[in-house]
Scaffold this active site. Structure first.
Site, PDB file in Angstrom:
ATOM      1  N   SER A 297       6.495  -7.696   4.894  1.00 23.54           N
ATOM      2  CA  SER A 297       7.602  -7.047   5.768  1.00 23.54           C
ATOM      3  C   SER A 297       8.765  -8.791   5.877  1.00 23.54           C
ATOM      4  O   SER A 297       8.466  -8.700   4.769  1.00 23.54           O
ATOM      5  CB  SER A 297       6.627  -6.261   7.469  1.00 23.54           C
ATOM      6  OG  SER A 297       7.447  -5.290   7.878  1.00 23.54           O
TER       7      SER A 297
ATOM      8  N   ASP B 229       7.717   4.124   2.132  1.00 23.42           N
ATOM      9  CA  ASP B 229       7.831   2.546   3.255  1.00 23.42           C
ATOM     10  C   ASP B 229       9.452   3.581   3.340  1.00 23.42           C
ATOM     11  O   ASP B 229      10.226   2.634   3.216  1.00 23.42           O
ATOM     12  CB  ASP B 229       8.370   2.155   2.856  1.00 23.42           C
ATOM     13  CG  ASP B 229       7.964   0.648   3.842  1.00 23.42           C
ATOM     14  OD1 ASP B 229       8.498   0.934   4.939  1.00 23.42           O
ATOM     15  OD2 ASP B 229       7.138  -0.463   3.309  1.00 23.42           O
TER      16      ASP B 229
ATOM     17  N   HIS C 266       3.941   1.854   4.584  1.00 23.26           N
ATOM     18  CA  HIS C 266       4.766   0.957   5.066  1.00 23.26           C
ATOM     19  C   HIS C 266       3.030   0.023   4.492  1.00 23.26           C
ATOM     20  O   HIS C 266       3.406  -1.749   5.216  1.00 23.26           O
ATOM     21  CB  HIS C 266       5.734   0.179   5.799  1.00 23.26           C
ATOM     22  CG  HIS C 266       5.950  -0.826   6.803  1.00 23.26           C
ATOM     23  ND1 HIS C 266       7.246  -1.400   5.848  1.00 23.26           N
ATOM     24  CD2 HIS C 266       5.917  -1.664   7.705  1.00 23.26           C
ATOM     25  CE1 HIS C 266       7.117  -3.165   6.214  1.00 23.26           C
ATOM     26  NE2 HIS C 266       6.796  -2.728   7.285  1.00 23.26           N
TER      27      HIS C 266
END
Length: 763
Positions: free
Chosen positions: A604, A689, A726
């Site tokens: 991320s 995501d 995600h």
């Protein structure tokens, strides 16, 4: 060969664009950047050309990792061998019941259960008639997953049992996009009695079994409204309790443990405001605790007629703890620090206690920082940090006021086995805690442990330590070293490795005797701390003689608020990347490893770290893994229609404004790829995501392929989960399968595929 993406010229405008939110002072005239891969963006995830290219990438990855198939399978079995597959969590008491979750071998999801208080079913191995007789299954997530016809992804967001404990509400996401449906069940019959679709993950019961509070999201996936809902009533009758129109602010909802207030918090990265709903009155409106003030954050809990407030007001960057009467909280000038009547206990840790009653204005790295407060009938538990580590302080409160607000009778710092740990307040379901407050603890070598802490005796009572098969903590060593960053700041690293790497007779804290393969992990954004906690999933690396190193770089909050707020964001963001480079160099300088033996990983915003650092110093690493990486900083951050963008202007800055445009462009990974050799790279992404859009890693890989000067034999692979968001797989077994893939790729590049595992040395 590798898929080659077409290039289509597309001007991305930065600055003033009519009809769009471009921030407060956008550049006029606007500037532009040419983005040849802009065509990869498809908000609906339906464009056949885009999906076709992703399938080509997956096929290329599959073809180039085929030789790892057996190795990956053996790593999966190895990862699984360190999991007690049939297990239960430590039970949490509430009234006549105690609640726990359990897992069953072969099933990918948890089962939420309860049993009569004081029962022992949770110690039975998950079989046995005694268990069936006493246990009530509240929710079997395996059944939810089996019944999910939309995708292979199922995630329960929140689960809450009603005040009388006869109903349960839970939220569930069935495709990984982080949009949830709320379901209410009657626990006696097990039947569904209500549902509300397409909301955020949170759900909170009101004063009784008839009322629920939930959050709705706007088109940018931002939770912005709190609704009060009557169970069984039509959703059109729901009452809007609060709405946040400022796109910088996200709304959350919670309830105080004493059951007296629902808390509605609206917060940006830098400013917050809390509203309360008094549950003693039916249908009460929400009231603000203190109106928002720019760059002032505060959070609230309630105890015996007072709000306990943690805030960074009055220049107290590391936060302070104050109280205010719940009847009149609104004037921050009347907020009072706690007064201390009694003694401070707790040996070496007592020094930190004085800071709790001070003001939080000491911002030197490692100074005491207050992070949160949890109120109970007899005590107040403060969570925070000191000297780079998490800390817990327990304040025993005196009944009877002294006119000036609540009084602390005795304060103590909780002392765990090691200060180099992750510790904090666990899940507590009861306000009155005669058995003590539930705390959690783990370290790089100590598996997750639940304790009940008794403030009177200052003793920690072991409730349960997670069992990790085929693991002996005595076989592993830890160390902590520092790297000097470019401005002289000392950046800590936490290391764990097998003791066989040490020289004979080496004292505790020593480094490996010879250079060893080393995996360097980092994150470094939002003030989030990567603490030295335990992960059984690291064991396949440690048992192959690898060092696992965590870099506590700026942008995280490990050394206090200044580590993030003053030195790790906005126009100081580059410190994050410089710190990480210095950490990698330091490991090599101190002889822990060499560049040819170093792997690195970030996910991320940690993927942004990977992208930037690999552009800066690709020579420091042999292989990198970037998970759902935020790499297209410029294009994403100029566009307010993309989820998260506006709120993130308070993290990175807004590239539509001149002062940030050039600075952000100087590190944005996609915009700084150059003709040079890069290490082997594995990139993962999730099609659904909402936090890092799939096209960011997709663009990054396409551009790296076009520009890097490597031999084709150095892999650059993109692996896209077409059914997840995600947080990768929701099924625990599927998650381990994905991890085994990452590990196989990494270990192969480090030449460790054939390496024999170390067997225990300390026995």
């Amino acid at each position: 060969g590798a898929p080659v993406a077409k290039k289509v010229s597309h001007r991305v405008l930065f600055g003033k664009v009519d009809g769009e939110n471009r921030g407060e002072k956008p550049m006029d005239p606007p500037k532009y950047i040419n983005d040849h891969y802009f065509w990869m963006r498809d908000d609906k995830r339906e464009n056949e050309e885009v999906l076709g290219h992703l399938r080509l990438e997956n096929a290329h990855t599959e073809q180039n990792t085929r030789h790892l198939s057996a190795f990956k399978d053996s790593l999966y079995e190895e990862l699984k061998s360190h999991v007690k597959e049939t297990d239960t969590t430590a039970p949490l008491a509430r009234g006549e019941w105690q609640y726990y979750t359990r897992t069953v071998e072969g099933l990918g999801y948890v089962i939420h259960c309860r049993e009569p208080r004081g029962g022992s079913a949770h110690t039975v191995d998950g079989k046995g008639s005694e268990l069936q007789a006493r246990e009530e299954v509240l929710l079997d997530e395996n059944e939810l997953a089996t019944g999910n016809t939309k995708s292979s992804y199922t995630s329960v967001g929140a689960l809450s049992v009603s005040p009388s404990q006869s109903r349960m509400a839970f939220t569930v996401d069935t495709f990984g996009g982080e949009t949830y449906d709320l379901v209410v069940r009657d626990l006696a019959s097990g039947s569904e009695i209500d549902r509300v679709d397409e909301i955020d993950s949170a759900v909170v019961w009101g004063r009784n079994d008839e009322t629920l509070f939930y959050l709705k999201m706007d088109d940018q996936h931002r939770p912005y409204q709190v609704w009060r809902h009557t169970v069984g009533a039509d959703q059109s009758k729901d009452e809007l309790m609060f709405e946040e129109s400022n796109e910088l602010f996200w709304v959350s909802v919670d309830k105080t443990l004493d059951g007296k207030y629902v808390l509605i918090s609206s917060a940006s990265s830098e400013t917050s405001e809390v509203h309360t709903v008094d549950l003693s009155a039916d249908g009460a409106p929400s009231k603000v605790v203190a109106p928002r003030r720019p760059k002032v954050l505060y959070s609230v809990d309630h105890r015996e007629g007072h709000f306990y407030i943690v805030t960074n007001d009055l220049e107290n960057a590391n936060f302070r703890l104050v109280t205010a009467p719940a009847s009149l909280p609104g004037d921050p000038n009347t907020w009072m620090p706690l007064t201390m009547a009694g003694t401070v206990k707790g040996g070496s840790a007592a020094a930190g206690l004085a800071g709790l009653f001070a003001d939080g204005s000491d911002v030197s790295p490692g100074a005491v920082m207050v992070e949160g407060v949890d109120c109970f009938a007899g005590q107040v538990v403060v969570s925070g940090r000191e000297a780079g580590f998490t800390k817990v302080w327990v304040l025993s409160m005196m009944d009877g006021e002294r006119g000036g607000g609540p009084v602390v009778a005795e304060a103590s710092a909780v002392e765990f086995d090691s200060a180099e740990c992750e510790c904090g307040v666990g899940a507590n379901l009861e306000y009155d805690t005669p058995n003590g407050v539930r705390l959690f603890y783990s370290s790089l070598v100590a598996p997750p442990t639940s304790f009940d802490y008794d403030p009177a005796s200052r003793q920690l009572k072991l409730v349960k330590q997670k069992e990790v098969p085929l693991y002996d903590p005595a076989d592993y060593a830890t160390a902590r070293i520092e790297a000097d960053s470019i401005d002289g700041r000392k950046v800590p690293m936490s290391l764990v490795f097998h003791k066989s790497l040490l020289a004979p007779g080496a004292p505790p804290g020593s480094l490996p005797a010879a250079p060893a393969p080393t995996h360097l992990y980092g994150y470094g954004s939002y003030g989030i701390c990567i603490d030295p906690d335990f992960r059984a999933s690291r064991l396949p690396l440690l048992n192959r003689g690898m060092v696992y190193a965590i870099a506590h770089i700026r942008g995280g909050g490990e050394m206090g608020r200044v580590w993030y707020e003053k030195e790790g964001k906005y126009l100081r963001k580059r410190n994050t990347f410089e710190d990480f480079v210095r950490c990698a160099e330091e490991l090599q300088l101190q002889g822990v490893t060499t560049s040819q033996l170093t792997s690195t990983e970030g996910r991320s915003a940690g993927g942004l770290l990977m992208g930037t650092v690999l552009n800066m110093r690709p020579d420091l690493f042999k292989v990198a893994v970037a998970g759902v990486p935020f790499v297209d900083v410029m294009t994403t951050m100029c566009d307010a229609s993309i989820p998260l963008t506006v709120g993130e202007w308070e993290e990175w800055g807004n590239p539509n404004e001149a002062e940030y445009f050039h600075y952000m462009q100087s590190y944005s990974p996609v915009n700084n790829i150059v003709h040079q050799d890069y290490p082997a790279i594995l990139v993962t992404a999730g099609l659904h995501d909402p936090r890092v859009q799939y096209w960011e890693p997709m663009k990054w890989v396409a551009k790296l392929r076009a520009k890097r000067t490597n031999e084709e034999s150095v892999p650059l692979l993109l692996k896209v989960d077409l059914e997840a968001g995600h947080f990768s797989a929701s099924d625990r077994y599927k998650y381990l399968k994905e991890l085994s893939f990452d590990y196989a790729f990494m270990l192969d590049q480090l030449g460790l595929m054939q390496k024999q595992k170390i067997v225990g040395t300390s026995k």
